[in-house]
Design a protein around this motif. Structure first.
Motif, PDB file in Angstrom:
ATOM      1  N   ASP A 182      28.727  -4.379  16.452  1.00 30.65           N
ATOM      2  CA  ASP A 182      29.039  -5.220  15.293  1.00 30.65           C
ATOM      3  C   ASP A 182      27.784  -5.882  14.742  1.00 30.65           C
ATOM      4  N   ARG A 183      26.892  -6.274  15.626  1.00 30.04           N
ATOM      5  CA  ARG A 183      25.653  -6.915  15.174  1.00 30.04           C
ATOM      6  C   ARG A 183      24.740  -5.917  14.458  1.00 30.04           C
ATOM      7  N   ILE A 184      24.700  -4.668  14.942  1.00 26.73           N
ATOM      8  CA  ILE A 184      23.906  -3.640  14.273  1.00 26.73           C
ATOM      9  C   ILE A 184      24.467  -3.373  12.883  1.00 26.73           C
ATOM     10  N   LEU A 185      25.772  -3.264  12.785  1.00 23.57           N
ATOM     11  CA  LEU A 185      26.404  -3.037  11.482  1.00 23.57           C
ATOM     12  C   LEU A 185      26.146  -4.210  10.545  1.00 23.57           C
ATOM     13  N   ALA A 186      26.197  -5.419  11.059  1.00 24.34           N
ATOM     14  CA  ALA A 186      25.919  -6.603  10.236  1.00 24.34           C
ATOM     15  C   ALA A 186      24.461  -6.624   9.789  1.00 24.34           C
ATOM     16  N   LEU A 187      23.557  -6.200  10.669  1.00 28.09           N
ATOM     17  CA  LEU A 187      22.142  -6.148  10.291  1.00 28.09           C
ATOM     18  C   LEU A 187      21.908  -5.133   9.183  1.00 28.09           C
ATOM     19  N   ASP A 188      22.560  -3.983   9.273  1.00 29.18           N
ATOM     20  CA  ASP A 188      22.429  -2.971   8.227  1.00 29.18           C
ATOM     21  C   ASP A 188      23.010  -3.482   6.908  1.00 29.18           C
ATOM     22  N   VAL A 243      14.776   2.292   9.493  1.00 32.80           N
ATOM     23  CA  VAL A 243      14.076   2.526  10.761  1.00 32.80           C
ATOM     24  C   VAL A 243      14.498   1.494  11.805  1.00 32.80           C
ATOM     25  N   SER A 244      14.641   0.254  11.412  1.00 28.40           N
ATOM     26  CA  SER A 244      15.031  -0.774  12.380  1.00 28.40           C
ATOM     27  C   SER A 244      16.463  -0.567  12.866  1.00 28.40           C
ATOM     28  N   THR A 245      17.351  -0.131  11.986  1.00 26.92           N
ATOM     29  CA  THR A 245      18.726   0.134  12.409  1.00 26.92           C
ATOM     30  C   THR A 245      18.778   1.297  13.394  1.00 26.92           C
ATOM     31  N   CYS A 250      19.861   1.016  17.330  1.00 26.46           N
ATOM     32  CA  CYS A 250      20.949   1.850  17.857  1.00 26.46           C
ATOM     33  C   CYS A 250      20.487   2.668  19.058  1.00 26.46           C
ATOM     34  N   ARG A 251      19.305   3.243  18.963  1.00 29.73           N
ATOM     35  CA  ARG A 251      18.780   4.026  20.097  1.00 29.73           C
ATOM     36  C   ARG A 251      18.573   3.133  21.315  1.00 29.73           C
TER      37      ARG A 251
END
Length: 89
Positions: free
Chosen positions: A32-38, A73-75, A79-80
């Motif tokens: 959820d945090r990755i999606l929010a960052l994107d 690139v950061s997303t 994720c990786r």
């Protein structure tokens, strides 16, 4: 008329930016945090483009392209890191 539309768009994307910031701080899991960052990167891109329209210059379009590349690139790197535990193999 365009001024009112720009102010409305600034307000909408600003509120969206604050809501995604809240999601980053209070997200239940890392996905959820990755999606929010994107989503936050997309909102920043939209704000830069609106600011470029407001001032009538193309400099902010180029800045938005740079933010888009760094955001992508950061997303992917985040994720990786979440999936594999490292970024570079």
């Amino acid at each position: 008329m365009i001024t009112i539309a720009l102010i409305f768009a600034f307000a909408c994307y600003g509120i969206g930016l604050l809501l995604t910031l809240w999601r980053i701080t209070n997200g239940p899991d890392p996905a959820d945090r990755i999606l929010a960052l994107d989503t936050m990167v997309i909102n920043v891109i939209a704000l830069l483009i609106l600011y470029g329209i407001w001032h009538g210059t193309a400099v902010y379009y180029e800045a938005s392209m740079l933010v888009a590349m760094v955001g992508f690139v950061s997303t992917v790197a985040y994720c990786r890191f979440v999936l594999r535990g490292d970024i570079i193999e």
